[in-house]
Write an enzyme that holds these catalytic residues in place. Structure first.
Site, PDB file in Angstrom:
ATOM      1  N   HIS A   1      88.433 -31.376 -11.690  1.00 43.03           N
ATOM      2  CA  HIS A   1      88.083 -30.988 -10.325  1.00 43.03           C
ATOM      3  C   HIS A   1      89.261 -30.531  -9.441  1.00 43.03           C
ATOM      4  O   HIS A   1      89.389 -29.587  -8.555  1.00 43.03           O
ATOM      5  CB  HIS A   1      87.228 -32.237  -9.557  1.00 43.03           C
TER       6      HIS A   1
ATOM      7  N   ASP B   1      89.028 -27.385  -7.382  1.00 43.76           N
ATOM      8  CA  ASP B   1      89.262 -27.369  -5.803  1.00 43.76           C
ATOM      9  C   ASP B   1      90.320 -25.924  -5.517  1.00 43.76           C
ATOM     10  O   ASP B   1      90.089 -25.368  -4.580  1.00 43.76           O
ATOM     11  CB  ASP B   1      90.115 -28.613  -5.430  1.00 43.76           C
TER      12      ASP B   1
ATOM     13  N   GLU C   1      80.111 -25.194  -3.676  1.00 40.94           N
ATOM     14  CA  GLU C   1      80.824 -23.915  -3.964  1.00 40.94           C
ATOM     15  C   GLU C   1      80.001 -22.713  -3.219  1.00 40.94           C
ATOM     16  O   GLU C   1      80.204 -21.680  -3.504  1.00 40.94           O
ATOM     17  CB  GLU C   1      80.758 -23.621  -5.301  1.00 40.94           C
TER      18      GLU C   1
END
Length: 258
Positions: free
Chosen positions: A131, A135, A161
């Site tokens: 993750h 990010d 997203e």
């Protein structure tokens, strides 16, 4: 931000100190000289009190005004941080969903086109690289959108997203050209992110706002167009025709009427 008086830098603090001190000196000197002159009728006597009228505000005004201006600067910084936190998505720096939709509603009388943008195969990025890299990928997408979209475009993160862009006053052909440019820019600038070969691409669906429609209806048509772009192979654009309102199933959708 509808704030009348803002102080952001130390230089502005000192400018305020100088300005306040000058006003205090002029006001005190004028008041003392005029008062003594009116009482005694002697301008010479009035001038005798002038040094005291100048020195007293010079001694008091600078420290008091510096303290006051420093407080104003601290309040300005706090207000702007809170405003940014409320208005902007903390990860990507674009508008939050709520702020984006509020601003789009204000711009709707001019007409325009709404674009829905979704990162292709984003779950794979999170599952493969974690993750943290995901990010960074979202930050890169937002950066590309900001750099490539027209300066008057309203850009926000709808969730996950998925991003949204409203192009004020644009028609379908102009929206299609902007969407194509966004797609190409993402393809070029999303190849390597945070030291990983991600090859990020995006799919875009767009719809021109029709008079009499709600924002939700326009977004729904853009969402359907996004589904068609995904189904056609991703990394592409689909702009809905004015009559394209038939529902289309989505495997995953971030869209829900606000």
């Amino acid at each position: 931000m509808n704030t009348i008086f803002l102080v952001r830098t130390q230089r502005e603090v000192w400018r305020g100190v100088v300005g306040i001190t000058l006003v205090c000196v002029v006001a005190a000197t004028s008041a003392v000289v005029l008062s003594v002159w009116m009482v005694t009728g002697s301008l010479r006597m009035a001038l005798v009190f002038m040094p005291a009228a100048v020195l007293i505000p010079l001694a008091i005004a600078p420290p008091v005004s510096w303290f006051a201006m420093s407080i104003v600067r601290l309040l300005t910084q706090t207000i702007e941080r809170v405003d940014a936190y409320v208005r902007l998505d903390t990860l990507t720096g674009v508008l939050t969903r709520a702020v984006l939709l509020d601003q789009v509603r204000e711009a709707l009388p001019r007409g325009g086109c709404f674009l829905m943008i979704d990162a292709d195969h984003f779950k794979t990025i999170n599952d493969t690289h974690g993750h943290t890299v995901g990010d960074e990928a979202l930050k890169r997408i937002a950066e590309v959108l900001r750099r490539t979209a027209p300066v008057d475009a309203l850009i926000g993160r709808l969730g996950g997203e998925e991003f949204g862009i409203f192009l004020p006053g644009r028609r379908e052909a102009e929206a299609a050209a902007t969407a194509d440019a966004l797609c190409r820019a993402m393809r070029d600038q999303g190849r390597a992110v945070a030291g990983h070969d991600l090859a990020i691409t995006i799919s875009l669906g767009g719809a021109e706002h029709q008079a009499g429609d709600t924002l939700e209806a326009t977004m729904r048509r853009a969402d359907i167009a996004l589904y068609h772009a995904k189904r056609a192979g991703r990394d592409r654009v689909h702009i809905a025709a004015a009559t394209e309102t038939m529902p289309a199933p989505r495997i995953r959708s971030q869209f829900a009427p606000a």
